[in-house]
Design an enzyme around this catalytic site. Structure first.
Site, PDB file in Angstrom:
ATOM      1  N   CYS A  45     -28.218  85.832 -35.804  1.00  0.00           N
ATOM      2  CA  CYS A  45     -28.306  85.386 -34.418  1.00  0.00           C
ATOM      3  C   CYS A  45     -26.928  84.909 -33.980  1.00  0.00           C
ATOM      4  O   CYS A  45     -26.431  83.904 -34.498  1.00  0.00           O
ATOM      5  CB  CYS A  45     -29.313  84.245 -34.312  1.00  0.00           C
ATOM      6  N   CYS A  65     -25.389  90.417 -29.296  1.00  0.00           N
ATOM      7  CA  CYS A  65     -26.680  89.730 -29.403  1.00  0.00           C
ATOM      8  C   CYS A  65     -27.509  90.696 -30.233  1.00  0.00           C
ATOM      9  O   CYS A  65     -27.577  91.894 -29.902  1.00  0.00           O
ATOM     10  CB  CYS A  65     -27.323  89.522 -28.038  1.00  0.00           C
TER      11      CYS A  65
HETATM   12  N1  DGL Z   1     -30.660  87.555 -31.131  1.00  0.00           N
HETATM   13  C1  DGL Z   1     -29.975  86.390 -30.811  1.00  0.00           C
HETATM   14  C2  DGL Z   1     -28.500  86.524 -30.660  1.00  0.00           C
HETATM   15  O1  DGL Z   1     -27.913  87.347 -31.334  1.00  0.00           O
HETATM   16  C3  DGL Z   1     -30.683  85.404 -29.894  1.00  0.00           C
HETATM   17  C4  DGL Z   1     -31.152  85.905 -28.581  1.00  0.00           C
HETATM   18  C5  DGL Z   1     -31.970  84.853 -27.861  1.00  0.00           C
HETATM   19  O2  DGL Z   1     -32.903  84.324 -28.463  1.00  0.00           O
HETATM   20  O3  DGL Z   1     -31.642  84.550 -26.705  1.00  0.00           O
HETATM   21  O4  DGL Z   1     -27.869  85.817 -29.933  1.00  0.00           O
END
Ligand code: DGL
Length: 259
Positions: free
Chosen positions: A69, A178
């Site tokens: 994340c 993301c």
């Molecule tokens: N998948 C995550 C990232 O890479 C988080 C996305 C989210 O929950 O807003 O930032």
């Protein structure tokens, strides 16, 4: 066994790349679906959730952690590693491996991510440290739309709207910073293809993170190729994406009753 975590389904893209590099690694994946999305939360809120996610994974026996994340990277301070006795050989995150991947590259870089990641300036600082100019922009609602099962049309419009003020001809690479976004790389490609004359290629950092994971955690974390998914709230979109990405894998899904 390694522990991987994300706010929800985004980390599946990182898990997929890790599985390709290390088919026999055992993985415990925590998707914090109850608290998704992370990308619109404050740094304080994300810090608490990061600590909680690492605690959940460690309590179940994950020695090494992959933070899949981007939005939590700014909350993973050196003192946090120390508290958990997590040295860099036991903890991999998204930003460092992604920026390092472009160290020798002459590509002109554009990067999109959640508001939390863009506000943290982690990527902007990282690219500055390797002497590279780049431009970064947030796509506010895209990860949550995906997490909660929005239609392809809605997702495509969110991508299109976010790109309206950007001069796409000035860049060669669009980094999807993301982990949710590579799940819809085809929609990014579609929208970019509509913009005449751009040569922009979409880049998924999961490849760089999987390579880094292998370098640090292999063969210490060798196993039988088991995957256990832990969710803080049941989610049909999560189950659907997991089944699509890992049709052959033996995996179980457990929904945590209390966390
Ligand atoms: N998948 C995550 C990232 O890479 C988080 C996305 C989210 O929950 O807003 O930032």
């Amino acid at each position: 066994m390694i522990g991987i975590f994300d706010s929800g389904m985004g980390g599946l893209t990182v898990l997929k790349a890790i599985r390709e590099e290390m088919p026999s690694i055992d993985v415990l994946y925590f998707g914090d679906t109850r608290n998704a999305p992370y990308g619109s939360k404050t740094r304080e809120e994300i810090s608490k959730l990061t600590i909680q996610a690492i605690q959940i994974l460690r309590a179940r026996g994950a020695r090494s952690i992959v933070s899949a994340c981007n939005s939590v990277s700014a909350s993973m301070t050196v003192s946090l590693f120390d508290t958990f006795a997590l040295t860099s050989d036991y903890l991999i995150e998204m930003v460092g491996p992604t920026v390092s991947y472009f160290r020798e590259s002459s590509a002109r870089i554009l990067l999109c991510a959640t508001p939390a990641t863009i506000t943290s300036a982690m990527y902007q600082d990282g690219f500055e440290m390797i002497g590279k100019d780049m431009q970064a922009f947030a796509i506010p609602d895209l990860a949550s739309a995906l997490e909660f099962g929005a239609s392809e049309e809605t997702l495509e419009n969110l991508i299109r709207d976010s790109l309206t003020d950007i001069s796409l001809h000035d860049f060669d690479i669009l980094i999807l910073a993301c982990t949710h976004y590579p799940l819809i790389a085809h929609l990014f490609e579609k929208v970019l293809n509509e913009a005449s004359g751009t040569q922009l290629h979409v880049f998924d950092p999961a490849l760089a993170v999987a390579e880094r994971t292998k370098k640090h955690l292999w063969p210490r974390e060798m196993g039988d190729g088991q995957t256990t998914f832990l969710l803080s709230k049941d989610s049909e979109p999560f189950r659907k994406h997991a089944a699509k990405l890992f049709p052959q894998n033996t995996s179980t899904v457990e929904v945590l009753k209390t966390i």
